[in-house]
Design an enzyme around this catalytic site. Structure first.
Site, short mmCIF file in Angstrom:
data_model
loop_
_atom_site.label_atom_id
_atom_site.label_comp_id
_atom_site.label_asym_id
_atom_site.label_seq_id
_atom_site.Cartn_x
_atom_site.Cartn_y
_atom_site.Cartn_z
CB SER A 107 19.69 31.52 10.27
OG SER A 107 19.54 32.35 8.65
CE1 TYR A 109 22.21 36.52 11.58
CE2 TYR A 109 21.46 34.71 10.33
CZ TYR A 109 21.18 34.99 11.28
OH TYR A 109 19.93 34.78 11.85
#
Length: 265
Positions: free
Chosen positions: A148, A161
């Site tokens: 990501s 995350y």
């Protein structure tokens, strides 16, 4: 360069969590390049069967299995089942993941640990299980971890995350370090902001986040799911046989720039 470098005919690819969204888009790309596609989900047979039907509707040879990628025993049993019923896994994309948007001071330890378990521990479990077969067969293989932009940047309310995806970047590099000697290439893909059903409510003119993303992205648009297919095919094919430990960011250039000042057109 021959187009055959990108041909995946005869290969079997397991793409975790690819029953919808970006995972499905990447899996469709591999399927259209010739690979047999295996997808998994932990929810229901109906969800998996619907996804398999979607793949088959566009001519892709697809199979679906239900198991939790955080459950080591279930992963070991189902990888063995997949390889017995479909064929040896040549390509693994660790796509399954979750996010919990909770400010750090309000986040419960259990919530933090759940995100880490799904987004970081499960790629370790699945990759370790699949790579044993790759090493034993001696034919090499491809592992792709879906990272990501949060592998590089922080953002409000996504501490777990970001921690998981930052860790996944380094896990990818260590997988490459340990497994490259077996002709196994381990790399990552870091998607930017994409037009999916989840982002549809905010992708409207005048929405502050929509305006922010378009202004922040040099390409001046959201990514389309199909924009990920080229990266997935490249990292799954012979074209990337000497690429190892790399994170390929597909973000329209966001990470390339500090962005525009507010007074700049």
């Amino acid at each position: 360069m021959s187009i055959n470098l990108f041909d995946l005919t005869g290969k079997t690819a397991l793409v975790t969590g690819a029953v919808h969204g970006l995972g499905m888009a990447m899996a469709k790309g591999l399927g259209q390049a010739g690979a047999k596609i295996v997808v998994n989900d932990r929810s229901s047979r109906e969800t998996v069967d619907k996804a398999v039907a979607e793949y088959k509707s566009v001519g892709i040879d697809a199979y679906g299995y239900i198991f939790d990628v955080t459950d080591e025993a279930a992963v070991i049993a189902n990888i063995a089942k997949i390889e017995a019923e479909v064929g040896p896994i040549d390509i693994l994309i660790n796509n399954a993941g979750i996010i919990k948007r909770i400010p750090m001071v309000d986040m419960e330890v259990a919530d933090f640990e759940e995100v880490i378990k799904v987004d970081l521990v499960s790629p370790f479990i699945v990759s370790r299980t699949v790579v044993k077969g790759m090493i034993q067969r001696g034919n090499g293989g491809k592992i792709i971890n879906i990272c990501s932009m949060m592998s590089e940047l922080g953002r409000d309310s996504v501490s777990a995350y970001a921690a998981a995806k930052g860790g996944l970047k380094m896990l990818t590099k260590n997988m490459a370090t340990e497994w490259a000697r077996f002709n196994i290439q381990t790399n990552g893909i870091g998607p930017g902001y994409f037009a999916t059903s989840q982002t549809a409510p905010i992708r409207v003119d005048g929405h502050p986040f929509n305006d922010f993303i378009i202004g922040r992205t040099p390409a001046a648009r959201w990514g389309e799911p199909e924009d990920l297919q080229g990266a997935a095919i490249f990292l799954s094919s012979k074209a990337s046989d000497f690429v190892n430990g790399h994170i390929l960011y597909v973000d329209g250039g966001i990470l390339a720039t500090i962005g525009k000042p507010s007074n700049e057109a």
